[in-house]
Design a protein around this motif. Structure first.
Motif, PDB file in Angstrom:
ATOM      1  N   ASP A  80       0.833  -1.201   0.000  1.00 62.80           N
ATOM      2  CA  ASP A  80       0.000   0.000   0.000  1.00 62.80           C
ATOM      3  C   ASP A  80       0.877   1.264   0.000  1.00 62.80           C
ATOM      4  N   VAL A  81       1.939   1.242   0.800  1.00 68.56           N
ATOM      5  CA  VAL A  81       2.846   2.406   0.839  1.00 68.56           C
ATOM      6  C   VAL A  81       3.579   2.529  -0.500  1.00 68.56           C
ATOM      7  N   LYS A  82       4.002   1.379  -1.069  1.00 69.79           N
ATOM      8  CA  LYS A  82       4.691   1.428  -2.359  1.00 69.79           C
ATOM      9  C   LYS A  82       3.784   2.037  -3.435  1.00 69.79           C
ATOM     10  N   ARG A  83       2.506   1.643  -3.418  1.00 73.07           N
ATOM     11  CA  ARG A  83       1.556   2.194  -4.394  1.00 73.07           C
ATOM     12  C   ARG A  83       1.425   3.698  -4.265  1.00 73.07           C
ATOM     13  N   ARG A  84       1.351   4.154  -3.007  1.00 75.14           N
ATOM     14  CA  ARG A  84       1.197   5.606  -2.797  1.00 75.14           C
ATOM     15  C   ARG A  84       2.449   6.351  -3.243  1.00 75.14           C
ATOM     16  N   ARG A  86       4.547   5.341  -5.562  1.00 71.95           N
ATOM     17  CA  ARG A  86       4.601   5.313  -7.027  1.00 71.95           C
ATOM     18  C   ARG A  86       3.708   6.404  -7.618  1.00 71.95           C
ATOM     19  N   ALA A  87       2.487   6.501  -7.101  1.00 72.72           N
ATOM     20  CA  ALA A  87       1.553   7.495  -7.641  1.00 72.72           C
ATOM     21  C   ALA A  87       2.120   8.901  -7.481  1.00 72.72           C
ATOM     22  N   ALA A  88       2.675   9.187  -6.302  1.00 77.80           N
ATOM     23  CA  ALA A  88       3.210  10.535  -6.050  1.00 77.80           C
ATOM     24  C   ALA A  88       4.443  10.797  -6.908  1.00 77.80           C
ATOM     25  N   ALA A  89       5.315   9.787  -7.034  1.00 81.21           N
ATOM     26  CA  ALA A  89       6.538   9.965  -7.826  1.00 81.21           C
ATOM     27  C   ALA A  89       6.178  10.179  -9.298  1.00 81.21           C
ATOM     28  N   GLU A  90       5.227   9.401  -9.801  1.00 80.27           N
ATOM     29  CA  GLU A  90       4.890   9.519 -11.223  1.00 80.27           C
ATOM     30  C   GLU A  90       4.266  10.878 -11.537  1.00 80.27           C
ATOM     31  N   GLU A  91       3.538  11.424 -10.569  1.00 81.90           N
ATOM     32  CA  GLU A  91       2.955  12.749 -10.796  1.00 81.90           C
ATOM     33  C   GLU A  91       4.073  13.788 -10.969  1.00 81.90           C
ATOM     34  N   ASP A 117       7.076   6.777 -16.205  1.00 78.86           N
ATOM     35  CA  ASP A 117       6.456   5.561 -15.637  1.00 78.86           C
ATOM     36  C   ASP A 117       7.453   4.887 -14.714  1.00 78.86           C
ATOM     37  N   LYS A 118       7.029   4.595 -13.493  1.00 81.31           N
ATOM     38  CA  LYS A 118       7.933   4.005 -12.501  1.00 81.31           C
ATOM     39  C   LYS A 118       7.333   2.718 -11.924  1.00 81.31           C
TER      40      LYS A 118
END
Ligand code: IYR
Length: 226
Positions: A80-84, A86-91, A117-118
């Motif tokens: 769950d933390v990795k997903r969050r 990833r979303a923030a980094a990709e933005e 894309d990460k």
């Protein structure tokens, strides 16, 4: 030996080696390190937490300004933390690749094939966010205490971390999303900590490939006065 005005212990000295032995060890370590590559294709196979713990202990052996050890490593395997992250980094990365990066910067990145894309931020079993501690809070008084050579110290620790993970048999990707403020927010770090880099690690994907790029020669990176 004169008595020194601070507590000391005997050095755990390296064994005395002949010149030939020194060269052979120096060369051997180079040969081990020269196979380190930044890898973007990770196997999702889990890696035990103990491996990451040993590597972080190794990072913590780095020298630091006034021995302040101004670093914190946040290790993440929680999906769950990795997903969050990833979303923030990709933005941030989309803004970088679409607007912020200069044409020269994009041209320099082209041989590396990077883009916004990460997926590795979710695929890799571990992310290690390295933070530098700009100052310290004194445990007794709560007052701010200065740290010294903070980026240098924390970067030295990150270099040792990469070497330790490589030595263990893992591959790494040094990811520097810019700006990195989201790391401090997502990972709830205190106000004295600033994100320095995000180290992605795990086993490589079986079909992993890396860019065909070369390291500079010794002559190109050194000058000797001897
Ligand atoms: N932070 C971006 C861009 C990037 C910048 C450099 I300098 C690199 O060596 C690699 C990537 C990204 O992670 O894609």
């Amino acid at each position: 030996m004169p008595t020194l005005p601070f507590p000391t212990i005997p050095l755990i000295a390296p064994p005395h080696r002949s010149d030939a032995e020194l060269e052979s060890h120096a060369r051997g370590f180079f040969e081990a390190m020269t196979t380190r590559r930044t890898v973007r294709d990770f196997s999702p196979e889990p890696v035990p937490r103990a491996v990451i713990e040993w590597a972080i202990r190794c990072a913590g052996t780095a020298p630091s300004g006034a021995n302040k050890q101004p670093w914190t490593f946040v290790a993440i395997s929680d999906m769950d933390v990795k997903r969050r992250l990833r979303a923030a980094a990709e933005e941030e990365e989309r803004a970088f690749y679409q607007d912020r990066a200069t044409p020269e910067w994009l041209e320099d990145l082209a041989p590396l094939g990077t883009n916004a894309d990460k997926p590795f931020l979710e695929t890799a079993p571990w992310l290690i966010a390295a933070f530098q501690q700009s100052w310290e809070i004194d445990a007794a008084t709560g007052a701010k205490r200065k740290n010294y050579y903070v980026p240098e110290s924390a970067s030295l620790a990150c270099g040792l971390l990469l070497a330790a993970l490589h030595h263990a048999g893992l591959v790494t990707l040094t990811h520097t999303p810019s700006p990195m403020g989201f790391l401090r927010e997502t990972l709830n770090r205190p106000s004295n900590e600033r994100a320095l880099m995000l180290i992605v690690t795990g086993r490589p994907a079986p079909d992993a490939r890396v860019p065909d790029i070369q390291r500079k020669s010794l002559d190109a990176i050194s000058v000797f006065y001897d």
